[in-house]
Design a protein around this motif. Sequence first.
Motif, PDB file in Angstrom:
ATOM      1  N   SER A 192       0.835  -1.201   0.000  1.00 39.15           N
ATOM      2  CA  SER A 192       0.000   0.000   0.000  1.00 39.15           C
ATOM      3  C   SER A 192       0.872   1.254   0.000  1.00 39.15           C
ATOM      4  CB  SER A 192      -0.924  -0.006   1.218  1.00 39.15           C
ATOM      5  OG  SER A 192      -1.730   1.143   1.241  1.00 39.15           O
ATOM      6  N   LEU A 193       1.937   1.220   0.832  1.00 40.93           N
ATOM      7  CA  LEU A 193       2.858   2.352   0.888  1.00 40.93           C
ATOM      8  C   LEU A 193       3.563   2.542  -0.455  1.00 40.93           C
ATOM      9  CD1 LEU A 193       4.229   4.539   2.582  1.00 40.93           C
ATOM     10  CD2 LEU A 193       5.922   2.835   3.269  1.00 40.93           C
ATOM     11  N   ALA A 194       3.993   1.407  -1.065  1.00 40.95           N
ATOM     12  CA  ALA A 194       4.656   1.490  -2.370  1.00 40.95           C
ATOM     13  C   ALA A 194       3.715   2.042  -3.432  1.00 40.95           C
ATOM     14  CB  ALA A 194       5.168   0.108  -2.775  1.00 40.95           C
ATOM     15  N   GLU A 195       2.442   1.641  -3.351  1.00 43.01           N
ATOM     16  CA  GLU A 195       1.458   2.139  -4.306  1.00 43.01           C
ATOM     17  C   GLU A 195       1.254   3.645  -4.142  1.00 43.01           C
ATOM     18  OE1 GLU A 195      -1.473   1.965  -7.348  1.00 43.01           O
ATOM     19  OE2 GLU A 195       0.159   0.645  -6.734  1.00 43.01           O
ATOM     20  N   LYS A 196       1.179   4.104  -2.891  1.00 40.08           N
ATOM     21  CA  LYS A 196       1.039   5.538  -2.645  1.00 40.08           C
ATOM     22  C   LYS A 196       2.259   6.299  -3.156  1.00 40.08           C
ATOM     23  CE  LYS A 196      -1.936   5.116   1.446  1.00 40.08           C
ATOM     24  NZ  LYS A 196      -2.020   5.302   2.912  1.00 40.08           N
ATOM     25  N   GLU A 197       3.453   5.736  -2.892  1.00 43.80           N
ATOM     26  CA  GLU A 197       4.674   6.394  -3.358  1.00 43.80           C
ATOM     27  C   GLU A 197       4.728   6.430  -4.881  1.00 43.80           C
ATOM     28  OE1 GLU A 197       7.833   4.282  -1.509  1.00 43.80           O
ATOM     29  OE2 GLU A 197       7.623   5.330   0.425  1.00 43.80           O
ATOM     30  N   ARG A 198       4.262   5.340  -5.512  1.00 38.68           N
ATOM     31  CA  ARG A 198       4.260   5.304  -6.981  1.00 38.68           C
ATOM     32  C   ARG A 198       3.333   6.375  -7.548  1.00 38.68           C
ATOM     33  NH1 ARG A 198       1.229   3.591 -10.950  1.00 38.68           N
ATOM     34  NH2 ARG A 198      -0.356   2.786  -9.541  1.00 38.68           N
ATOM     35  N   LYS A 199       2.127   6.477  -6.944  1.00 41.76           N
ATOM     36  CA  LYS A 199       1.184   7.500  -7.412  1.00 41.76           C
ATOM     37  C   LYS A 199       1.739   8.901  -7.171  1.00 41.76           C
ATOM     38  CE  LYS A 199      -3.022   4.724  -6.856  1.00 41.76           C
ATOM     39  NZ  LYS A 199      -4.311   4.565  -6.128  1.00 41.76           N
ATOM     40  N   GLN A 200       2.383   9.073  -5.998  1.00 39.00           N
ATOM     41  CA  GLN A 200       2.959  10.381  -5.699  1.00 39.00           C
ATOM     42  C   GLN A 200       4.078  10.707  -6.679  1.00 39.00           C
ATOM     43  OE1 GLN A 200       4.488  10.725  -1.747  1.00 39.00           O
ATOM     44  NE2 GLN A 200       5.011  12.879  -1.946  1.00 39.00           N
ATOM     45  N   LEU A 201       4.891   9.686  -7.029  1.00 37.17           N
ATOM     46  CA  LEU A 201       5.975   9.894  -7.983  1.00 37.17           C
ATOM     47  C   LEU A 201       5.428  10.267  -9.360  1.00 37.17           C
ATOM     48  CD1 LEU A 201       8.971   9.819  -8.646  1.00 37.17           C
ATOM     49  CD2 LEU A 201       8.747   7.359  -9.091  1.00 37.17           C
ATOM     50  N   GLU A 202       4.342   9.566  -9.760  1.00 37.92           N
ATOM     51  CA  GLU A 202       3.727   9.894 -11.045  1.00 37.92           C
ATOM     52  C   GLU A 202       3.195  11.324 -11.045  1.00 37.92           C
ATOM     53  OE1 GLU A 202       0.751   6.987 -11.805  1.00 37.92           O
ATOM     54  OE2 GLU A 202       2.178   5.390 -12.309  1.00 37.92           O
ATOM     55  N   THR A 203       2.533  11.699  -9.919  1.00 37.94           N
ATOM     56  CA  THR A 203       2.028  13.071  -9.810  1.00 37.94           C
ATOM     57  C   THR A 203       3.172  14.078  -9.843  1.00 37.94           C
ATOM     58  OG1 THR A 203       0.163  12.288  -8.479  1.00 37.94           O
ATOM     59  CG2 THR A 203       0.644  14.630  -8.393  1.00 37.94           C
ATOM     60  N   THR A 204       4.260  13.752  -9.105  1.00 40.20           N
ATOM     61  CA  THR A 204       5.418  14.651  -9.066  1.00 40.20           C
ATOM     62  C   THR A 204       6.037  14.799 -10.448  1.00 40.20           C
ATOM     63  OG1 THR A 204       5.859  13.976  -6.794  1.00 40.20           O
ATOM     64  CG2 THR A 204       7.653  15.041  -7.965  1.00 40.20           C
ATOM     65  N   ARG A 205       6.141  13.682 -11.173  1.00 38.40           N
ATOM     66  CA  ARG A 205       6.728  13.750 -12.513  1.00 38.40           C
ATOM     67  C   ARG A 205       5.862  14.577 -13.455  1.00 38.40           C
ATOM     68  NH1 ARG A 205       8.832   7.508 -13.450  1.00 38.40           N
ATOM     69  NH2 ARG A 205      10.712   7.691 -12.190  1.00 38.40           N
ATOM     70  N   GLU A 206       4.544  14.391 -13.317  1.00 38.33           N
ATOM     71  CA  GLU A 206       3.653  15.195 -14.162  1.00 38.33           C
ATOM     72  C   GLU A 206       3.800  16.678 -13.849  1.00 38.33           C
ATOM     73  OE1 GLU A 206      -0.237  13.673 -13.521  1.00 38.33           O
ATOM     74  OE2 GLU A 206       0.130  11.758 -14.565  1.00 38.33           O
ATOM     75  N   GLU A 207       3.853  16.989 -12.541  1.00 38.88           N
ATOM     76  CA  GLU A 207       4.043  18.382 -12.151  1.00 38.88           C
ATOM     77  C   GLU A 207       5.396  18.893 -12.624  1.00 38.88           C
ATOM     78  OE1 GLU A 207       3.574  18.342  -7.970  1.00 38.88           O
ATOM     79  OE2 GLU A 207       1.370  18.195  -8.018  1.00 38.88           O
ATOM     80  N   TRP A 208       6.405  18.025 -12.532  1.00 40.61           N
ATOM     81  CA  TRP A 208       7.743  18.418 -12.982  1.00 40.61           C
ATOM     82  C   TRP A 208       7.765  18.684 -14.476  1.00 40.61           C
ATOM     83  CZ3 TRP A 208      11.269  15.361 -15.991  1.00 40.61           C
ATOM     84  CH2 TRP A 208      12.537  15.957 -16.139  1.00 40.61           C
ATOM     85  N   MET A 209       7.133  17.805 -15.247  1.00 43.21           N
ATOM     86  CA  MET A 209       7.084  18.014 -16.693  1.00 43.21           C
ATOM     87  C   MET A 209       6.358  19.310 -17.027  1.00 43.21           C
ATOM     88  SD  MET A 209       8.790  15.696 -18.141  1.00 43.21           S
ATOM     89  CE  MET A 209       8.269  15.963 -19.837  1.00 43.21           C
ATOM     90  N   THR A 210       5.267  19.568 -16.283  1.00 43.97           N
ATOM     91  CA  THR A 210       4.549  20.833 -16.498  1.00 43.97           C
ATOM     92  C   THR A 210       5.443  22.018 -16.165  1.00 43.97           C
ATOM     93  OG1 THR A 210       2.461  19.752 -15.929  1.00 43.97           O
ATOM     94  CG2 THR A 210       2.497  22.150 -15.849  1.00 43.97           C
ATOM     95  N   GLY A 211       6.193  21.909 -15.048  1.00 46.05           N
ATOM     96  CA  GLY A 211       7.107  22.982 -14.657  1.00 46.05           C
ATOM     97  C   GLY A 211       8.225  23.176 -15.666  1.00 46.05           C
ATOM     98  N   ILE A 212       8.794  22.036 -16.153  1.00 48.35           N
ATOM     99  CA  ILE A 212       9.868  22.127 -17.139  1.00 48.35           C
ATOM    100  C   ILE A 212       9.362  22.807 -18.406  1.00 48.35           C
ATOM    101  CG2 ILE A 212      11.341  20.779 -18.667  1.00 48.35           C
ATOM    102  CD1 ILE A 212      12.329  20.963 -15.812  1.00 48.35           C
ATOM    103  N   SER A 213       8.168  22.403 -18.839  1.00 45.39           N
ATOM    104  CA  SER A 213       7.592  23.034 -20.034  1.00 45.39           C
ATOM    105  C   SER A 213       7.435  24.534 -19.836  1.00 45.39           C
ATOM    106  CB  SER A 213       6.230  22.405 -20.349  1.00 45.39           C
ATOM    107  OG  SER A 213       6.366  21.022 -20.591  1.00 45.39           O
ATOM    108  N   HIS A 214       6.957  24.896 -18.608  1.00 48.10           N
ATOM    109  CA  HIS A 214       6.790  26.326 -18.316  1.00 48.10           C
ATOM    110  C   HIS A 214       8.133  27.031 -18.243  1.00 48.10           C
ATOM    111  CE1 HIS A 214       6.432  29.776 -15.536  1.00 48.10           C
ATOM    112  NE2 HIS A 214       5.263  29.981 -16.157  1.00 48.10           N
ATOM    113  N   ASP A 215       9.121  26.390 -17.582  1.00 44.59           N
ATOM    114  CA  ASP A 215      10.436  27.008 -17.434  1.00 44.59           C
ATOM    115  C   ASP A 215      11.109  27.243 -18.783  1.00 44.59           C
ATOM    116  OD1 ASP A 215      10.118  27.013 -14.720  1.00 44.59           O
ATOM    117  OD2 ASP A 215      11.228  25.153 -14.398  1.00 44.59           O
TER     118      ASP A 215
END
Length: 434
Positions: A192-215
């Motif tokens: 369950s913890l690994a699943e939460k971390e995976r989802k958080q990582l996916e969310t973080t990567r999406e946010e990062w990609m959005t930030g990189i695109s903006h930057d």
Amino acid sequence: LYALYVEYNKQSVPPKSDIPLIKKALKEKDASLQILNEKGDILASIRMSKEKTRYDPLEIISRKIEQDKYDSTATVFHDPKKKISWVFYTPNNYHSITDESIIRKAWMISIIVAVSVLIATIAFSIWNAFRYGGPLLLFTSWLGRMGSGNYSEVLTEKERKRVFRKNGKVRLQYRLYSEVITAFYEMAEQLSLAEKERKQLETTREEWMTGISHDLRTPLSTIQGYGHMLESGHYNWNEEELKEIGQTLRDKSEYMVELVEDFSLAFKLKNNVVVLETKKVDVHQLLQHIVLKFVNDRTIENVHFSYVPAHLQPFIQADPRWFERMLDNLIFNAIKHNPKNTTITISTAIKSDRVLITIQDDGIGMDEETQKNLFDRYYRGTNTTEKTEGAGLGMSIAKAICELHKGHIKVRSTLHEGTAIILHLPLSADQQPD
């Protein structure tokens, strides 16, 4: 028996008055009596059924000779004068092992024992099936739920009542599997913890990609806009305006180059391909140089810097170029994420065989979530009011460089009170205590 025969053998058949006395005497000896005439006719039967009316003389002789074939022993007293015979029957304790009744009894006992063993075996099998099969079916349902990704529900409410008592202890049927049940719970928690971390990582990567695109989009838009303006020929630029445009284009290009270098550096650090060229470095001298660089930077306004050195002069083995890059990232992070008039203090202290370098500010501080993820790649925090320029790689690069220098980094922060980043680095070998 002979005394009984002598006492009551006064007539061919005892009178009715003597019958009760004879019965009583026979009962005490567990015996029965038949009186026969010379032809074998039964004249009287006492304590014995009258199934037969006469006996063949040879039958009487056979009973006397082959006693082990019969259930009772025949004792015969013959009165030649009266031509009658008294035949007493007593229980036979000398049956032959080939006696049909004994064989029949042995068969009955064998059948009873076999049936009993069969019933016991079936009962034991059912009990084992209930004991071992039930939990296995329960584990199968667990694995099915876990296979479908439902890690939060290890046991349904119904299954929980089957496994646990009201006091929380495992029921007897499942006690053999108590360690397995505990392991299932721990595994479910980890998954369950690994699943939460995976989802958080996916969310973080999406946010990062959005930030990189903006930057990248922001400087590119500026460069593209100035390019169209210069290409159109609609404007008459003077020398001062052209210099300003050139300065802007160079600044945006350098910013994009820094982003690309950060991506490349983060990749190299992750894959351990960065090679340090270490030498003995004076920590005070290096930190003074870095702090003065920020103090003299005219682009940084309304930020106060101070440097508090340790009383002793510490030396470390370091690569000055990478060491400066690490400190630049940490100090710039304190500048970028705090309001105006923030004071940033860089101090050193010696503790045992290590030098502690602290970058402390009196700014807005961090919540626990930000502290936990501060050194993760691409993490930008959750404060949407602050600037989000950069790729979110600065702090992870700083941590990786610190670890390359065989040190470690910690963060200590309180909301609205400020943040302290502490670097623990080993002193040079000739400066460490014995």
